[in-house]
Design a protein around this motif. Structure first.
Motif, PDB file in Angstrom:
ATOM      1  N   GLY A 199      43.299 102.009  13.723  1.00 56.89           N
ATOM      2  CA  GLY A 199      43.609 100.764  14.409  1.00 56.89           C
ATOM      3  C   GLY A 199      42.976  99.565  13.728  1.00 56.89           C
ATOM      4  N   LEU A 200      41.759  99.754  13.202  1.00 55.20           N
ATOM      5  CA  LEU A 200      41.064  98.672  12.508  1.00 55.20           C
ATOM      6  C   LEU A 200      41.820  98.255  11.251  1.00 55.20           C
ATOM      7  CD1 LEU A 200      38.586  96.837  12.218  1.00 55.20           C
ATOM      8  CD2 LEU A 200      37.410  98.733  11.071  1.00 55.20           C
ATOM      9  N   ILE A 201      42.342  99.233  10.522  1.00 59.34           N
ATOM     10  CA  ILE A 201      43.103  98.929   9.298  1.00 59.34           C
ATOM     11  C   ILE A 201      44.355  98.118   9.637  1.00 59.34           C
ATOM     12  CG2 ILE A 201      44.495  99.960   7.456  1.00 59.34           C
ATOM     13  CD1 ILE A 201      42.452 102.273   7.417  1.00 59.34           C
ATOM     14  N   ILE A 202      45.074  98.534  10.686  1.00 55.33           N
ATOM     15  CA  ILE A 202      46.280  97.806  11.105  1.00 55.33           C
ATOM     16  C   ILE A 202      45.922  96.391  11.543  1.00 55.33           C
ATOM     17  CG2 ILE A 202      48.115  97.698  12.842  1.00 55.33           C
ATOM     18  CD1 ILE A 202      48.134 100.760  12.822  1.00 55.33           C
ATOM     19  N   GLU A 203      44.846  96.277  12.317  1.00 52.88           N
ATOM     20  CA  GLU A 203      44.423  94.967  12.813  1.00 52.88           C
ATOM     21  C   GLU A 203      44.082  94.026  11.657  1.00 52.88           C
ATOM     22  OE1 GLU A 203      43.424  92.907  16.610  1.00 52.88           O
ATOM     23  OE2 GLU A 203      44.056  94.972  16.292  1.00 52.88           O
ATOM     24  N   LEU A 204      43.421  94.566  10.638  1.00 50.34           N
ATOM     25  CA  LEU A 204      43.046  93.749   9.484  1.00 50.34           C
ATOM     26  C   LEU A 204      44.289  93.313   8.698  1.00 50.34           C
ATOM     27  CD1 LEU A 204      40.694  92.529   7.938  1.00 50.34           C
ATOM     28  CD2 LEU A 204      40.503  94.659   6.636  1.00 50.34           C
ATOM     29  N   GLN A 205      45.240  94.224   8.544  1.00 56.66           N
ATOM     30  CA  GLN A 205      46.489  93.857   7.862  1.00 56.66           C
ATOM     31  C   GLN A 205      47.211  92.738   8.614  1.00 56.66           C
ATOM     32  OE1 GLN A 205      48.687  97.526   7.652  1.00 56.66           O
ATOM     33  NE2 GLN A 205      47.513  98.333   5.921  1.00 56.66           N
ATOM     34  N   LEU A 206      47.299  92.875   9.921  1.00 53.29           N
ATOM     35  CA  LEU A 206      47.970  91.858  10.742  1.00 53.29           C
ATOM     36  C   LEU A 206      47.248  90.518  10.644  1.00 53.29           C
ATOM     37  CD1 LEU A 206      48.740  94.071  13.861  1.00 53.29           C
ATOM     38  CD2 LEU A 206      50.459  92.906  12.472  1.00 53.29           C
ATOM     39  N   ALA A 207      45.917  90.565  10.632  1.00 48.91           N
ATOM     40  CA  ALA A 207      45.134  89.331  10.545  1.00 48.91           C
ATOM     41  C   ALA A 207      45.371  88.628   9.210  1.00 48.91           C
ATOM     42  CB  ALA A 207      43.647  89.641  10.731  1.00 48.91           C
ATOM     43  N   TRP A 208      45.429  89.404   8.119  1.00 47.44           N
ATOM     44  CA  TRP A 208      45.699  88.816   6.810  1.00 47.44           C
ATOM     45  C   TRP A 208      47.107  88.226   6.745  1.00 47.44           C
ATOM     46  CZ3 TRP A 208      42.858  86.949   3.198  1.00 47.44           C
ATOM     47  CH2 TRP A 208      41.585  87.459   2.945  1.00 47.44           C
ATOM     48  N   VAL A 209      48.081  88.918   7.324  1.00 47.37           N
ATOM     49  CA  VAL A 209      49.451  88.384   7.354  1.00 47.37           C
ATOM     50  C   VAL A 209      49.491  87.069   8.122  1.00 47.37           C
ATOM     51  CG1 VAL A 209      51.796  88.778   8.213  1.00 47.37           C
ATOM     52  CG2 VAL A 209      50.585  90.619   7.052  1.00 47.37           C
ATOM     53  N   ASP A 210      48.790  87.008   9.259  1.00 46.00           N
ATOM     54  CA  ASP A 210      48.730  85.763  10.031  1.00 46.00           C
ATOM     55  C   ASP A 210      48.128  84.628   9.209  1.00 46.00           C
ATOM     56  OD1 ASP A 210      49.881  86.763  12.323  1.00 46.00           O
ATOM     57  OD2 ASP A 210      47.978  87.229  13.297  1.00 46.00           O
ATOM     58  N   LEU A 211      47.036  84.922   8.517  1.00 46.23           N
ATOM     59  CA  LEU A 211      46.355  83.894   7.728  1.00 46.23           C
ATOM     60  C   LEU A 211      47.229  83.409   6.577  1.00 46.23           C
ATOM     61  CD1 LEU A 211      43.843  82.234   7.101  1.00 46.23           C
ATOM     62  CD2 LEU A 211      42.900  84.205   5.880  1.00 46.23           C
ATOM     63  N   ILE A 212      47.836  84.347   5.855  1.00 41.67           N
ATOM     64  CA  ILE A 212      48.702  83.971   4.724  1.00 41.67           C
ATOM     65  C   ILE A 212      49.924  83.208   5.219  1.00 41.67           C
ATOM     66  CG2 ILE A 212      50.193  84.891   2.901  1.00 41.67           C
ATOM     67  CD1 ILE A 212      48.125  87.200   2.650  1.00 41.67           C
ATOM     68  N   GLU A 213      50.502  83.676   6.331  1.00 45.89           N
ATOM     69  CA  GLU A 213      51.683  83.013   6.889  1.00 45.89           C
ATOM     70  C   GLU A 213      51.373  81.575   7.288  1.00 45.89           C
ATOM     71  OE1 GLU A 213      54.215  82.199  10.674  1.00 45.89           O
ATOM     72  OE2 GLU A 213      52.058  82.495  10.460  1.00 45.89           O
ATOM     73  N   ALA A 214      50.190  81.349   7.876  1.00 45.46           N
ATOM     74  CA  ALA A 214      49.777  79.996   8.257  1.00 45.46           C
ATOM     75  C   ALA A 214      49.629  79.105   7.026  1.00 45.46           C
ATOM     76  CB  ALA A 214      48.467  80.049   9.038  1.00 45.46           C
ATOM     77  N   LEU A 215      49.055  79.642   5.950  1.00 48.72           N
ATOM     78  CA  LEU A 215      48.915  78.888   4.711  1.00 48.72           C
ATOM     79  C   LEU A 215      50.279  78.561   4.095  1.00 48.72           C
ATOM     80  CD1 LEU A 215      45.907  80.769   3.061  1.00 48.72           C
ATOM     81  CD2 LEU A 215      45.933  78.357   3.737  1.00 48.72           C
ATOM     82  N   VAL A 216      51.200  79.526   4.135  1.00 46.90           N
ATOM     83  CA  VAL A 216      52.545  79.311   3.588  1.00 46.90           C
ATOM     84  C   VAL A 216      53.253  78.183   4.325  1.00 46.90           C
ATOM     85  CG1 VAL A 216      54.852  80.330   3.374  1.00 46.90           C
ATOM     86  CG2 VAL A 216      52.847  81.630   2.658  1.00 46.90           C
ATOM     87  N   TRP A 217      53.144  78.180   5.646  1.00 48.15           N
ATOM     88  CA  TRP A 217      53.791  77.126   6.420  1.00 48.15           C
ATOM     89  C   TRP A 217      53.196  75.753   6.103  1.00 48.15           C
ATOM     90  CZ3 TRP A 217      58.304  76.759   8.340  1.00 48.15           C
ATOM     91  CH2 TRP A 217      58.958  77.855   8.893  1.00 48.15           C
ATOM     92  N   LEU A 218      51.888  75.698   5.869  1.00 46.20           N
ATOM     93  CA  LEU A 218      51.271  74.423   5.498  1.00 46.20           C
ATOM     94  C   LEU A 218      51.802  73.938   4.143  1.00 46.20           C
ATOM     95  CD1 LEU A 218      47.546  74.790   6.622  1.00 46.20           C
ATOM     96  CD2 LEU A 218      49.282  73.263   7.560  1.00 46.20           C
ATOM     97  N   LEU A 219      52.021  74.852   3.220  1.00 51.90           N
ATOM     98  CA  LEU A 219      52.586  74.473   1.924  1.00 51.90           C
ATOM     99  C   LEU A 219      54.031  73.989   2.081  1.00 51.90           C
ATOM    100  CD1 LEU A 219      51.160  77.351  -0.320  1.00 51.90           C
ATOM    101  CD2 LEU A 219      50.474  74.944  -0.308  1.00 51.90           C
TER     102      LEU A 219
END
Length: 286
Positions: free
Chosen positions: A183-203
Motif C-alpha cells: 500500500g505504501l508503494i502505491i501511495e507513493l506512486q500516486l503522490a508522485w503522479v499528483d505532484l508531477i501533474e500539478a507541475l505540468v498544469w502550471l507549465l
C-alpha cells in the motif's frame, strides 16, 4: 453572395456548437468540483483531529483549494480569450483580474507545497516495530489506507484488510494512518503522479499566459507560437499518461476529472486560435 451566405451560416452554426460544448464542459467541471469537496471531506475524517493546525487543514483540502483556483483561472481565460478579447480593459478591471490571478497562483503554489510535503511524509514512513499482524493495532484509533481508500481499523475488519507482516505509519508525527508495504508503494506512486501533474498544469498555464500576453499586443503569429504549440503537445501527452495510470489504479473519478479539465483548456485553446485569426486578418486587411 450565395457562397458568403452559406459560409456565414456554417460559421454561426460552428460558433453555437462550440459555445454549447463549452457550457457542457464547464458544467461538468463544477460537478467534479463538488465531488472533490466531498472526497476531501471524507478523507479529512481520517487524517485530521482536534489538534490539527490550520496548515494541516489546508493540506487536507489541498485538492479543493486547487480546483477552486483552477476554476477561477478558467473563468479569467474565458473572459480574456473570448468575452473581452476585442475590448480594451479599464485600469480597474485589469487590476481586479490581476488580483484574482495572484490569489489563484498562490493557491496553486500551496497545492505544490502540500503534494511535496506528502511525498516527503511517505518517504519518511515509520516501520511499526514489534507488529506483524494488523489486528495488533486495533484500539489505537487508527485508519488503514490502501490505494487512497481509508478504513477505520477495528476488530471486525483488521484480518480482512491486510495479510502483510510489516506495517508503516505514513503521517509522522501524528500517526493516524497505517499501511502495509504494498500500500505504501502505491501511495507513493500516486503522490508522485499528483505532484508531477500539478507541475505540468502550471507549465501549461505559463504557455497560455505567454500567448495571451502576445495576443494582447496584437501579435498572432511567429516562431514563439510554434514553440509553445510543441511544448503544449508534450505537456498534454504527460497528462494523458496520468489518466492511464489512474485508470490502471481504479481511480476513475481522477481520470474523468483530468479528461474534463483537458477538454476545458481545449476550449480555451479554440478561443485563442479564433482570436489569433482575427489578429492576422486585421493585419492583412490593413
Amino acid at each position: 453572395r450565395v457562397i458568403d451566405t452559406v459560409v456565414g451560416k456554417l460559421s454561426n452554426s460552428f460558433m453555437q456548437e462550440r459555445q454549447l460544448l463549452k457550457l457542457v464542459v464547464y458544467s461538468l467541471l463544477l460537478i467534479n468540483f463538488a465531488l472533490y469537496i466531498r472526497n476531501d471531506w471524507v478523507i479529512s475524517g481520517h487524517t485530521l483531529s482536534v489538534t490539527s493546525t490550520l496548515l494541516d487543514w489546508t493540506r487536507a483540502f489541498a485538492v479543493t483549494i486547487d480546483e477552486s483556483a483552477w476554476i477561477m483561472l478558467l473563468i479569467l481565460f474565458e473572459m480574456e480569450t473570448y468575452l473581452l478579447a476585442d475590448n480594451a480593459l479599464s485600469r480597474k478591471q485589469s487590476m481586479c483580474m490581476q488580483l484574482v490571478r495572484i490569489v489563484c497562483y498562490a493557491s496553486l503554489a500551496h497545492t505544490l507545497y502540500a503534494y511535496t510535503v506528502y511525498v516527503n511524509e511517505l518517504n519518511s514512513a515509520v516501520l511499526i516495530e514489534g507488529v506483524d499482524n494488523l489486528c495488533q493495532l486495533v484500539g489505537q484509533d487508527l485508519s488503514y489506507a490502501d490505494n487512497l481508500v481509508y478504513t477505520k481499523l477495528d476488530a471486525n475488519n483488521c484480518a480482512a484488510l491486510s495479510k502483510a507482516t510489516q506495517f508503516y505509519y505514513i503521517d509522522p508525527p501524528t500517526f493516524f494512518i497505517v499501511e502495509d508495504r504494498a500500500g505504501l508503494i502505491i501511495e507513493l506512486q500516486l503522490a508522485w503522479v499528483d505532484l508531477i501533474e500539478a507541475l505540468v498544469w502550471l507549465l501549461i498555464l505559463f504557455t497560455i499566459e505567454v500567448a495571451v500576453w502576445l495576443q494582447d499586443r496584437n501579435i498572432g503569429e511567429g516562431q514563439t507560437f510554434a514553440v509553445l504549440a510543441k511544448i503544449k503537445w508534450l505537456l498534454y501527452f504527460l497528462l494523458w499518461l496520468a489518466i492511464i495510470y489512474w485508470l490502471y489504479r481504479g481511480h476513475y473519478m481522477f481520470a474523468w476529472d483530468e479528461f474534463v479539465w483537458i477538454a476545458g483548456f481545449v476550449a480555451i485553446e479554440m478561443n485563442m486560435r479564433s482570436w489569433r485569426r482575427e489578429i492576422i486578418q486585421a493585419k492583412t486587411a490593413m
